[in-house]
Structures are given as structure tokens and as C-alpha cells.
Design a protein around this motif. Structure first.
Motif, PDB file in Angstrom:
ATOM      1  N   SER A   1       0.648 -42.895 -30.228  1.00  0.00           N
ATOM      2  CA  SER A   1       0.773 -41.180 -30.077  1.00  0.00           C
ATOM      3  C   SER A   1      -0.685 -41.448 -31.158  1.00  0.00           C
ATOM      4  O   SER A   1      -1.821 -42.601 -31.306  1.00  0.00           O
ATOM      5  N   ILE A   2      -0.985 -40.607 -31.393  1.00  0.00           N
ATOM      6  CA  ILE A   2      -2.840 -39.946 -32.120  1.00  0.00           C
ATOM      7  C   ILE A   2      -2.229 -39.000 -32.591  1.00  0.00           C
ATOM      8  O   ILE A   2      -2.106 -37.954 -32.376  1.00  0.00           O
TER       9      ILE A   2
ATOM     10  N   GLY B   1       0.378 -38.586 -21.216  1.00  0.00           N
ATOM     11  CA  GLY B   1       0.619 -39.759 -21.979  1.00  0.00           C
ATOM     12  C   GLY B   1       0.612 -40.341 -23.292  1.00  0.00           C
ATOM     13  O   GLY B   1       2.280 -40.803 -24.179  1.00  0.00           O
ATOM     14  N   ARG B   2      -0.303 -39.866 -23.764  1.00  0.00           N
ATOM     15  CA  ARG B   2      -0.312 -40.097 -24.665  1.00  0.00           C
ATOM     16  C   ARG B   2       0.656 -38.640 -25.953  1.00  0.00           C
ATOM     17  O   ARG B   2       0.633 -37.194 -26.115  1.00  0.00           O
ATOM     18  N   GLN B   3       0.809 -39.414 -27.031  1.00  0.00           N
ATOM     19  CA  GLN B   3       2.298 -38.235 -28.356  1.00  0.00           C
ATOM     20  C   GLN B   3       0.986 -37.609 -29.491  1.00  0.00           C
ATOM     21  O   GLN B   3       0.497 -37.904 -29.666  1.00  0.00           O
ATOM     22  N   ILE B   4       0.777 -36.201 -29.007  1.00  0.00           N
ATOM     23  CA  ILE B   4      -0.100 -35.634 -29.928  1.00  0.00           C
ATOM     24  C   ILE B   4       0.714 -34.926 -31.372  1.00  0.00           C
ATOM     25  O   ILE B   4       1.302 -34.111 -31.269  1.00  0.00           O
ATOM     26  N   VAL B   5      -0.147 -35.589 -32.976  1.00  0.00           N
ATOM     27  CA  VAL B   5       0.306 -35.010 -34.019  1.00  0.00           C
ATOM     28  C   VAL B   5      -0.848 -34.575 -34.418  1.00  0.00           C
ATOM     29  O   VAL B   5      -1.183 -35.327 -34.445  1.00  0.00           O
TER      30      VAL B   5
ATOM     31  N   LEU C   1      -1.967 -27.372 -25.151  1.00  0.00           N
ATOM     32  CA  LEU C   1      -1.872 -28.718 -24.560  1.00  0.00           C
ATOM     33  C   LEU C   1      -0.505 -28.364 -23.695  1.00  0.00           C
ATOM     34  O   LEU C   1       0.357 -27.318 -24.120  1.00  0.00           O
ATOM     35  N   PRO C   2      -0.084 -29.107 -22.787  1.00  0.00           N
ATOM     36  CA  PRO C   2       1.304 -29.274 -21.415  1.00  0.00           C
ATOM     37  C   PRO C   2       1.982 -29.610 -22.201  1.00  0.00           C
ATOM     38  O   PRO C   2       2.171 -30.406 -22.596  1.00  0.00           O
TER      39      PRO C   2
ATOM     40  N   HIS D   1      -5.930 -33.279 -22.216  1.00  0.00           N
ATOM     41  CA  HIS D   1      -5.597 -33.959 -21.179  1.00  0.00           C
ATOM     42  C   HIS D   1      -5.029 -35.065 -21.655  1.00  0.00           C
ATOM     43  O   HIS D   1      -4.711 -35.672 -21.163  1.00  0.00           O
ATOM     44  N   LEU D   2      -4.803 -35.845 -22.988  1.00  0.00           N
ATOM     45  CA  LEU D   2      -4.916 -36.532 -23.334  1.00  0.00           C
ATOM     46  C   LEU D   2      -3.000 -36.846 -23.895  1.00  0.00           C
ATOM     47  O   LEU D   2      -2.578 -37.891 -23.000  1.00  0.00           O
TER      48      LEU D   2
END
Length: 672
Positions: free
Chosen positions: A577-578, A606-610, A626-627, A601-602
Motif C-alpha cells: 500500500s501507498i 498491484g499497489r493499493q493507493i490511498v 486511476l484504473p 501506473h503504481l
């Protein structure tokens, strides 16, 4: 592992229970200032570490952040205050919960085992994990461009999991220091043993040089036996001689002062008759003075006191002066009012004046007698004082003479002359010198024992030198090997770290290029220097330090590139996660779009973005950029306040993926 939810109640600004569920792909949180966006990230860090790092240095009086972790505003007290954070992966969800009662005592071990790889994690993994995963507005510039080069390298090293090498380097350094100290100790022991050998050899040489001829020793022993009147063995002679010399020294100390004072005492002895005569004369003078004083006292006592006669004479003269000044008044006396003629009045004044003069003469005579009396008293006192002085002088002289005679008698020298004392002193001094000289010769008997002891000490010192040199050789060999291990550990750690940095640093450069902080300097260089102490330097262009030339927005964009690369470089973390807390402060819209593209891109990787932002339009932009997918739709959460002013979730919605077949006719329509 990904962040599943945050559930808080009575924590910081949240008075009421609030729960936010996070999407596995991305969650965008928006809301104006003061609605609790940063508190969501604070809750995550507090649940993991028990504190909030951004307030650790903040102090005000005797207060700190610990006094304000829980709700302290107006309103009803909450029965249940807690912070609960959940994480999920393929095995399900695991949560950690903290309350005001347990604080930092809660066991984070089960969760820590899922979040990190303990074999490669640094010493404080939770703290480092939060520092690298939660990218705060306050830390973007401070933990990147404004960070010291050594601290910047340490942050990157801990992030990529190179802490174990530092531990081995420290062990090797401690081993090298220990072996070096051991070698110094052994060198000191060898030097000490060498000094002992030198001292033993010096004592042997001195003892041998001091040895006299054996015949001289025998003669000295015979003389001592004769002078001491003893038949003791040679071993006993030194002690007997020393005791006898002590007696001689005592007698010399006694007779010496007697000889020095002999002439003085003889003068006092000769002066005693004169002193007796002076005492008798002083006693006679006292008797005469006492007789004179008694006569003068008797003469002064027979007449009136001189002061009374003088007072009468003055009063009478005053009366005469008053009568003369007034004169007769109508044939009457001004003093007694009697009728009198002028001649009679003048004759009366003359008669009174004659009486006054007679009284004055008597006063003078009486004063003379009083002075003679006082003089006689003073002479008597002086005579008595002189008598006491003469008595004291005579008694002191007698005491000194008697004391001197007693001291002579104690030494069996009654009636001895000065010549007798000097002969006795000379005899004692000669005897002492003779015994001392013979004693020195006798003492040489003990030199044989000293030589034997010195020879034994010499052998012991040689053995000690041999052992110390052997220990020193082993210690120096161990020191050399420990230094080689230390150098090898540093070289190995540096080579391993350089290999890891060769993969990480290009990632930093790539993120910098995508965020495009500066229109001219579109690439950034990362230079690692130093052997033992490592430094990570950032520069653009021809050696330009961006810390001093970039604007606040450009610095933040550069800081984001650095911190994102640090997060992506963590090899020991299983938390994918970020968390970004308002990362676009002072960043223009152009670079905000670039940030959204980087986050997209992150998220795709596969990164979780919060991410929390203040602008709702920016939140919508990120939700579009964001996808998302049907299995993991994105999420948009808006925070605000309710009618009572409490912080709540005002609105939340899922961001579903767009329909890929929006402009394609259904199958049955095309066939028709």
C-alpha cells in the motif's frame, strides 16, 4: 497485505464512531481542511506503533501529543474510545485495536509477522514501515531534499533492507577493537615484564658492588660484640646494634641541649645573690613608700577638703562683687538692708575680701596635701610592682637552675662541668659512628639474600617475558585477522548495497522524469559516496543541488519521486500500500496530472493507493485516471461534519470500471 479499513471512535478529532473501508485498488479521500483526513493516516500509524511520529518533537510546557490522542473537546464523554485498523490478503482479514488503557503495551507480533519479512527487516520495522508507506504532506520535502545526505542514505538503506550488513560490520568493528585492545594490553604486559627483568638485574649488580671483603665483616662483628657486650650470632647483631644506637641517639638528644644551655645556666646561678639582694631592696622600698603614704593620708584628713574651701571663697567673692556693683541705697546695705554709712560699707567689703583670700590660701594648702597623698599612693604601687617583678625574675632563675641540675642528675652528671658534658657527647657520637660503620658492614651479610632474591626475580621476569611475548604474538595475529574481517565485511556490504542501489536508483530517476518537477532539468542524478560513512547526494544539471534552486512546488514533486521510490524499494515489506496525505500542496495542476498518471501506473502494478486531497475536482480527476476493475472497484470518500459539528463520512461511492461495449450493438441487433 493491503489496508482493509480504519475504524475510530473518540480518537483525535473524531468524537463519534467512523469507519472507512478501503478498496484493494485505490481510495481517494477528499474534504476541506479540518474534517479529519490526516487523522485517518494518524490512526493507521498509531495502531501500528502506538504513537504519531510527526508530533514526537512537539512539546508545549509539560504537554505532548500523548495528552491529545483521544477526544478532549466539548460534548458527552464517550464510553468506548478506540482505534482499529484492519488488513487483508488472500488468507482473510487481521485487525489491530488500541484503546486508552493499553497504549503501547499491545502485542503487534502476529500482525508484524504478516506485514514484514523478519529476515531482512531493520531493527524498528514498524516505525520504518510507517515512515516509508505513509507519505505525509509535512515529510515530503523534509525527508527528501532537506534531509542530510547521510540520513538520506540511511533512509534508503533501511528501506531496501540492508540493515543486516551494518550489524555484521558493527560486530566486525567490535571484534577488531577488542583484539586491538587485547594487543595493547599484551604489549603493556611484555613491557612490564621487561622492566621487572631490568630492575632485578640492576639490584643484582648493586648488591654485588656493595659486597665488602669477608675479613672486614668478621672484624666489624667482633667490634660490635665487644662494644655491645653481647655474644649474639651475626644474624642477631644488626637488631641489637640498632636498639643500642637508638639509646645513644636518645642520650645525645638529651645531653646536646644541656651542653648548649650550660653557660646560660651558670650565669643565672652566679646572678642569684644579686637577684636576692634586689628583692630585699624592693621590699624595703615598699615599706618606705607605705609609711610615706600613711603619713600623707593622715595629714590630708585633718583639714577640710580643698574643694569645699575653694567653693566658699568663690561664693564670698561673688557676694562682694555684687555688693560693690549695687552700692548703698538710701544709706542702707543692698545685701542686708541695714542702715550704714559709705565708709562702713567699704570697710565691710574689704573685710569680706580678706576672708575670701584666707579661705583660698587654705584651699591651696589642702590641695597640696591631697596631691602628696596621691603621689605617695602611686609610689607605693610602683614599689610593689617592682617588688613583684624582682621576685618573678629571681624565682624564674632559681627554677631554671634547679631544672638544669635535675636533668644533669638524671644523667648521673651531678656537678659536671661543660667540659665533662662535651667529653660525654664526643664519646657517645664516636660510639654511634663506630657502631653505624660496623653495622653497615654487618648488613652486607643480608646482601647475599638480596642477590638470591634478585636472581629468583630475574628468572620469574624471564618466564613472564616469554609468556607475554607469546600472548602478544597471538594477540597481534588475532588483531590482524579481525581487521581483515572488518575490512572484508565493509567491502562486502558496500558491494552488496551498490548492487541493490544499481537497481533502485534508476527507479528514482524514472519517477522524477514522470513527475517532471522542472521544465529544464528533466533528469536527476543520485550519487553515493563514502566508504564507512555513506552519503546519498541529489543533483541536477551540472552538479546543481536542487535543494537550493527548486521552488517549493518543484521541491515537493522531487520529494515525492524520492519517497515513492523508497516505498517501492522495500524488499522486506509485504504491505503493498501507498498512503499519501495531501501530496499536492504547492504543486501546480500540470504536475498534479503527472502525479495522477504515476499513481495510476503504481495501482496498475498491484499497489493499493490511498490518497487524501482537499480539492474535490482533483479527487474526481484521480478517480478517473486511476484504473479500476470489476473485482476491485475504486472508491471515493468525502469527509465532512454533521449537524452537530461531529466529523463523519458525508458521501462515499464505488468507482466502477467503464463499460467497454458502450458503443457496440448487441449481438441480436447485428444479426437482424
Amino acid at each position: 497485505m493491503r489496508l482493509a479499513y480504519v475504524h475510530v471512535c473518540g480518537f483525535r478529532g473524531y468524537q463519534k464512531p467512523v469507519r472507512i473501508n478501503f478498496s484493494d485498488s485505490f481510495t481517494i479521500i477528499d474534504g476541506r481542511n479540518g474534517v479529519g483526513k490526516s487523522t485517518i493516516f494518524d490512526a493507521v500509524e498509531f495502531a501500528l506503533t502506538g504513537t504519531i511520529s510527526k508530533y514526537l518533537d512537539a512539546k508545549s510546557g509539560r504537554e505532548s501529543v500523548a495528552d491529545y490522542l483521544w477526544w478532549s473537546g466539548e460534548g458527552d464523554a464517550l464510553a468506548d474510545r478506540f482505534v482499529e485498523v484492519g488488513f487483508r490478503n488472500g488468507d482473510g482479514t487481521v485487525a489491530i485495536r488500541r484503546t486508552p488503557l493499553d497504549g503501547e503495551t499491545i502485542d503487534t507480533g502476529p500482525l508484524l509477522a504478516r506485514l514484514i519479512d523478519a529476515a531482512f527487516a531493520p531493527k524498528l520495522p514498524m516505525t520504518q514501515l510507517c515512515k516509508s508507506t505513509i507519505i505525509r504532506d509535512e515529510h515530503i520535502a523534509r525527508l527528501s531534499l532537506d534531509l542530510k545526505e547521510g540520513d538520506r542514505f540511511a533512509l534508503l538503506r533501511d528501506a531496501i533492507g540492508a540493515a543486516d550488513s551494518e550489524e555484521w560490520i558493527e560486530r566486525a568493528r567490535a571484534l577488531a577493537a577488542a583484539t586491538s585492545a587485547r594487543a595493547k594490553t599484551m604489549a603493556g604486559e611484555a613491557e612490564k615484564a621487561g622492566q621487572s627483568l631490568t630492575n632485578a638485574m640492576r639490584q643484582i649488580d648493586q648488591a654485588r658492588a656493595a659486597l665488602p671483603a669477608e675479613s672486614l665483616v668478621s672484624q666489624a662483628a667482633a667490634r660490635l660484640r665487644d662494644s655491645l657486650r653481647t655474644t649474639g650470632s651475626p644474624d642477631q647483631l644488626p637488631d641489637i646494634a640498632r636498639r643500642h644506637m637508638a639509646v645513644i641517639a636518645t642520650r645525645l638528644d638529651t645531653l646536646g641541649p644541656l651542653a648548649q644551655r650550660f653557660n646560660e645556666i651558670e650565669r643565672l646561678r652566679a646572678a642569684l645573690p644579686v637577684l636576692d639582694e634586689s628583692v630585699e631592696n624592693a621590699s624595703a622600698a615598699v615599706a618606705r613608700a607605705r609609711s610615706v603614704m600613711e603619713d600623707s593620708i593622715a595629714a590630708a584628713a585633718k583639714a577640710p577638703i580643698s574643694t569645699a574651701l575653694s567653693e566658699q571663697a568663690r561664693q564670698l567673692e561673688s557676694l562682694i562683687n555684687l555688693g560693690s556693683g549695687l552700692g548703698l541705697r538710701d544709706g542702707h546695705c543692698p545685701l542686708c538692708e541695714s542702715e550704714i554709712s559709705h565708709d562702713q560699707f567699704s570697710q565691710g567689703l574689704e573685710t569680706a575680701l580678706a576672708v575670701a583670700r584666707q579661705l583660698d590660701a587654705q584651699a591651696v594648702e589642702q590641695a597640696k596635701k591631697e596631691r602628696e597623698r596621691d603621689t605617695a599612693k602611686a609610689e607605693l604601687a610602683a614599689a610593689e610592682q617592682s617588688q613583684l617583678a624582682r621576685l618573678a625574675e629571681r624565682d624564674d632563675a632559681k627554677r631554671q637552675v634547679v631544672d638544669f641540675d635535675d636533668r644533669l642528675a638524671a644523667q648521673s652528671l651531678e656537678g659536671a662541668s661543660l667540659a665533662d658534658l662535651e667529653r660525654r657527647l664526643s664519646t657517645l657520637e664516636t660510639e654511634r659512628q663506630t657502631i653505624s660503620a660496623d653495622l653497615r658492614l654487618i648488613d652486607t651479610i643480608s646482601l647475599d639474600r638480596a642477590i638470591a632474591r634478585a636472581n629468583n626475580d630475574q628468572e620469574v621476569a624471564k618466564n613472564q617475558i616469554a609468556r607475554a611475548e607469546a600472548w602478544l604474538g597471538r594477540a597481534r595475529l588475532a588483531e590482524t585477522r579481525a581487521k581483515a574481517i572488518y575490512d572484508a565485511a565493509r567491502r562486502s556490504a558496500a558491494e552488496t548495497l551498490d548492487q541493490q542501489l544499481d537497481r533502485v536508483l534508476p527507479l528514482m530517476s524514472e519517477l522524477y522524469k514522470r513527475l517532471r518537477p522542472h521544465p529544464v532539468w528533466r533528469d536527476i542524478e543520485y550519487n553515493v559516496r563514502g566508504d564507512v560513512q555513506r552519503f546519498l547526494k541529489l543533483q541536477v544539471g551540472d552538479g546543481v543541488n536542487p535543494q537550493f534552486v527548486f521552488s517549493s512546488g518543484q521541491r515537493r514533486a522531487t520529494g515525492l519521486a524520492f519517497l515513492l521510490s523508497v516505498n517501492l524499494s522495500i524488499t522486506w515489506s509485504r504491505w503493498h500500500s501507498i498512503l499519501l496525505d495531501d501530496p499536492v500542496q504547492h504543486v501546480d495542476d500540470f504536475r498534479t496530472v503527472h502525479l495522477a498518471e504515476v499513481l495510476a501506473h503504481l495501482c496498475q502494478s498491484g499497489r493499493q493507493i490511498v490518497c487524501a486531497v482537499e480539492d474535490s475536482a482533483l479527487a474526481d480527476l484521480m478517480c478517473r485516471r486511476l484504473p479500476t476493475s470489476e473485482g476491485a472497484p475504486g472508491k471515493h470518500v468525502t469527509l465532512g461534519t454533521d449537524r452537530e459539528g461531529a466529523l463523519v463520512v458525508v458521501h462515499q461511492r464505488e468507482i466502477a470500471p467503464l463499460n467497454r461495449r458502450a458503443l457496440v450493438l448487441p449481438e441480436h441487433t447485428r444479426s437482424a
